[in-house]
Scaffold this active site. Structure first.
Site, mmCIF file in Angstrom:
data_model
loop_
_atom_site.group_PDB
_atom_site.id
_atom_site.type_symbol
_atom_site.label_atom_id
_atom_site.label_comp_id
_atom_site.label_asym_id
_atom_site.label_seq_id
_atom_site.Cartn_x
_atom_site.Cartn_y
_atom_site.Cartn_z
ATOM 1 N N GLU A 57 2.215 -8.114 8.471
ATOM 2 C CA GLU A 57 2.472 -6.662 8.552
ATOM 3 C C GLU A 57 3.215 -6.164 7.324
ATOM 4 O O GLU A 57 3.463 -4.976 7.169
ATOM 5 C CB GLU A 57 3.287 -6.324 9.800
ATOM 6 N N PRO B 189 0.826 -1.219 0.000
ATOM 7 C CA PRO B 189 0.000 0.000 0.000
ATOM 8 C C PRO B 189 0.857 1.265 0.000
ATOM 9 O O PRO B 189 0.345 2.364 -0.229
ATOM 10 C CB PRO B 189 -0.815 -0.116 1.295
ATOM 11 N N ASP C 259 -11.395 2.426 -24.126
ATOM 12 C CA ASP C 259 -11.693 2.239 -22.695
ATOM 13 C C ASP C 259 -11.446 3.522 -21.901
ATOM 14 O O ASP C 259 -10.611 4.347 -22.289
ATOM 15 C CB ASP C 259 -10.775 1.155 -22.105
ATOM 16 N N ARG D 285 -4.696 -7.647 -20.704
ATOM 17 C CA ARG D 285 -5.663 -7.224 -21.720
ATOM 18 C C ARG D 285 -5.071 -6.208 -22.705
ATOM 19 O O ARG D 285 -5.626 -5.944 -23.748
ATOM 20 C CB ARG D 285 -6.973 -6.719 -21.103
HETATM 21 N N1 SAM Z 1 1.424 -2.950 7.530
HETATM 22 C C1 SAM Z 1 1.411 -2.631 6.133
HETATM 23 C C2 SAM Z 1 1.308 -1.117 5.947
HETATM 24 O O1 SAM Z 1 0.628 -0.486 6.741
HETATM 25 O O2 SAM Z 1 1.884 -0.559 5.004
HETATM 26 C C3 SAM Z 1 0.225 -3.308 5.438
HETATM 27 C C4 SAM Z 1 0.373 -4.794 5.364
HETATM 28 S S1 SAM Z 1 -0.967 -5.584 4.531
HETATM 29 C C5 SAM Z 1 -1.970 -6.103 5.853
HETATM 30 C C6 SAM Z 1 -0.245 -7.096 3.973
HETATM 31 C C7 SAM Z 1 0.167 -7.112 2.521
HETATM 32 O O3 SAM Z 1 -0.955 -6.867 1.699
HETATM 33 C C8 SAM Z 1 1.184 -6.105 2.094
HETATM 34 O O4 SAM Z 1 2.514 -6.525 2.374
HETATM 35 C C9 SAM Z 1 0.940 -5.991 0.609
HETATM 36 O O5 SAM Z 1 1.628 -6.994 -0.124
HETATM 37 C C10 SAM Z 1 -0.545 -6.251 0.496
HETATM 38 N N2 SAM Z 1 -1.337 -5.024 0.335
HETATM 39 C C11 SAM Z 1 -2.195 -4.491 1.221
HETATM 40 N N3 SAM Z 1 -2.782 -3.395 0.758
HETATM 41 C C12 SAM Z 1 -2.309 -3.218 -0.497
HETATM 42 C C13 SAM Z 1 -2.533 -2.234 -1.513
HETATM 43 N N4 SAM Z 1 -3.373 -1.221 -1.320
HETATM 44 N N5 SAM Z 1 -1.860 -2.373 -2.672
HETATM 45 C C14 SAM Z 1 -1.006 -3.380 -2.879
HETATM 46 N N6 SAM Z 1 -0.746 -4.336 -1.953
HETATM 47 C C15 SAM Z 1 -1.390 -4.259 -0.782
#
Ligand code: SAM
Length: 257
Positions: free
Chosen positions: A134, A107, A187, A172
């Site tokens: 995490e 994220p 698109d 795609r």
């Molecule tokens: N503790 C992290 C933070 O606050 O940045 C979030 C961890 S999340 C619970 C677990 C995993 O989900 C991440 O390591 C990532 O690979 C994936 N993930 C969660 N949200 C995401 C997003 N918006 N985009 C891409 N990957 C995401």
């Protein structure tokens, strides 16, 4: 193109990769998608891949060892022969490079959008790494020199859905993946034919001509293709102005307007 996905939950990909456009693109040899379980690279007999964070705090962190070992194994796998077929720029090289782009789903990454999808669709190899818990030990990002991509400002339980979103949007765009190449060009978020603005797409209608009192606009039944094109363009502009004015502002900024 070859796409590798590194994950702790490979089963999650079975269904999405085996339907419709993604399935056909693999069958046509446009893309080869391989999913590898990071847990297979755990060093101990308990197949441990996560541990408590140094400094304390909630949750568990993905250990660097299994991710690095998994990555190094996958990176050595050469793209299957013929994957560069029909892509002259890649054919001209001595062969497809082995690594391609290495992407951590997080994220905290650069927000994914259509222009990033177009950029990734030019690559001959992508390696996507899905996190859990995490997230990743920081040395994974640093050591793999990976780029980070987010699919939006919200927290998912894992990177698997994010990886699927990226694979779906990228595949795609591969030449030959869609029945009709023009469909991707019109698109939403694709750059408009006339002025380089990424607009929302115009509204679509199909049979019946009248549904519950709502009629298909006369212009679409007129057979006048020039007028239909103009109407669609106006509709695109209008709904973009109304629903996503930020796209127009961004387009202007990018053009230096
Ligand atoms: N503790 C992290 C933070 O606050 O940045 C979030 C961890 S999340 C619970 C677990 C995993 O989900 C991440 O390591 C990532 O690979 C994936 N993930 C969660 N949200 C995401 C997003 N918006 N985009 C891409 N990957 C995401």
């Amino acid at each position: 193109m070859r796409i590798d996905i590194l994950t702790l939950f490979p089963e999650m990909f079975e269904s999405p990769l085996n339907y419709s456009i993604l399935k056909r693109a693999q069958e046509q040899g446009l893309v080869a998608i391989a999913v590898t379980n990071i847990r297979d690279f755990a060093a101990d007999r308990y197949r441990k891949v996560d541990d408590k964070p140094y400094g304390g705090g909630p949750g568990m962190v993905m250990m660097p060892g299994p991710v690095f070992d998994c990555f190094e194994h996958v990176a050595k796998l050469a793209p299957p022969e013929g994957l560069c077929r029909g892509r002259p720029a890649l054919e001209a090289r001595a062969g497809c490079p082995r690594h391609g782009r290495v992407i951590l789903l997080t994220p905290q990454g650069t927000p994914f959008n259509q222009s990033k999808a177009r950029e990734l669709a030019q690559e001959d190899r992508l390696i996507l790494i899905a996190g859990r818990y995490e997230g990743f030990d920081e040395r994974i990002r640093v050591g793999l020199n990976a780029e980070q991509i987010s699919i939006g400002d919200y927290i998912l339980n894992g990177g698997e859905l994010a990886a699927m979103v990226i694979v779906d949007a990228v595949v795609r765009l591969l030449p030959g993946a869609l029945g009709d190449e023009d469909s991707a060009k019109s698109d939403s978020f694709s750059v408009g034919a006339n002025d380089d603005l990424p607009l929302l797409e115009y509204p679509h209608y199909t049979r019946p001509e009248v549904f519950r009192g709502l009629k298909v606009p006369d212009i679409l039944l007129s057979g006048d293709h020039a007028k239909i094109a103009q109407w669609r363009r106006e509709q695109s502009l209008e709904r973009t102005r109304q629903w996503r004015p930020d796209l127009l502002e961004r387009g202007d900024r990018e053009k230096g307007g």
